[in-house]
Design an enzyme around this catalytic site. Sequence first.
Site, mmCIF file in Angstrom:
data_model
loop_
_atom_site.group_PDB
_atom_site.id
_atom_site.type_symbol
_atom_site.label_atom_id
_atom_site.label_comp_id
_atom_site.label_asym_id
_atom_site.label_seq_id
_atom_site.Cartn_x
_atom_site.Cartn_y
_atom_site.Cartn_z
ATOM 1 N N GLU A 1 0.259 2.433 6.358
ATOM 2 C CA GLU A 1 0.717 2.327 4.973
ATOM 3 C C GLU A 1 -0.253 3.087 4.071
ATOM 4 O O GLU A 1 -1.427 2.739 3.990
ATOM 5 C CB GLU A 1 0.804 0.871 4.550
ATOM 6 C CG GLU A 1 1.732 0.041 5.446
ATOM 7 C CD GLU A 1 1.678 -1.443 5.130
ATOM 8 O OE1 GLU A 1 2.468 -1.901 4.290
ATOM 9 O OE2 GLU A 1 0.822 -2.136 5.719
ATOM 10 N N THR B 1 3.209 1.822 -1.375
ATOM 11 C CA THR B 1 2.764 2.606 -0.223
ATOM 12 C C THR B 1 3.910 3.391 0.405
ATOM 13 O O THR B 1 5.074 2.996 0.328
ATOM 14 C CB THR B 1 2.142 1.705 0.858
ATOM 15 O OG1 THR B 1 3.108 0.724 1.279
ATOM 16 C CG2 THR B 1 0.900 1.016 0.347
#
Length: 318
Positions: free
Chosen positions: A263, A216
């Site tokens: 994220e 991420t």
Amino acid sequence: MQNSLPDVFTVLRNADAVPERLARPVLAIGNFDGVHRGHRAVIDAARAMAQDEGVAALALTFEPHPRAFFSPKTAPFRLTPEPAKLAQLAEAGLDGAVVLDFDAALAAVEAEAFVADILVGRYGVSGVAVGFDFHFGRARAGSPAFLKEAGARHGFQVAVVEPMRDEGDAISSTGIRNALAAGQVGHAAHMLGRPFSFTARVIHGDKRGRELGFPTANLELPEGAELAFGVYAVRAWHGMRRLDGVASYGRRPTFDNGRPLFEVYLFDFSGDLYGAALEVELAAYLRPELKFDGIAPLIAQMHLDSAQARAVLSGNAE
């Protein structure tokens, strides 16, 4: 996307001289946080008046937001920080913007002095457009009715725009913040007239997503961000490149309940984004943040979230 301004859009600050091509402008006045559909109605009224007069149409806005000046600890989450606000004002078809520093000196200006010294004396306005609830001057003494009376005395037109409503409620920046806080991404987008987006820099995280098979890009939102914790389908822009993905915003209760992070797992992307600015657009809110009993069920859910986000972004969601 991206918050770049066209060359024909002129930004004036405080006492900057008004160039000849912008002389005697019509000003759309307001804070314009979000530049939502209600704000667009004020802008459209200013543009129409300017076209009739054969002059430029500008926004007159304030930085920081007056509420941030008076109550910095309880200031609202900004839907559009200054660069994004100016970009939206340009996109709305204005010729430029006047940005006044909202400080103690400006807060102390009486309503009549704001009209006589700033609107007339500094900018030589031929007209102004404001929303129905616009107030200005020391102690917010200036009202739309006051502005109309002052315009008659000083020789400029005044348009007061009534509220635009969505499902019976007046469209407002506060209403949009409330919708985002409740995960009502579609409702917020309808009031804004476009999906909500924000820009943030990619920071280093704990690399846990990479270990789980979902690397991420970690974004730290401004303090006070009023987005619902949970999972989103998103579109992101890295420069001019659009990247689709799925994002989680929250404290990661399965692991540490740490500081809130946004994220983003970008589909079909590999590369180093650390330090880069990403503009992220919220396409849909998929589910609230959950705590899982172990890694396996979390990974299984992440696969389901990714599939759902892909379906939403491709237009194939049920």
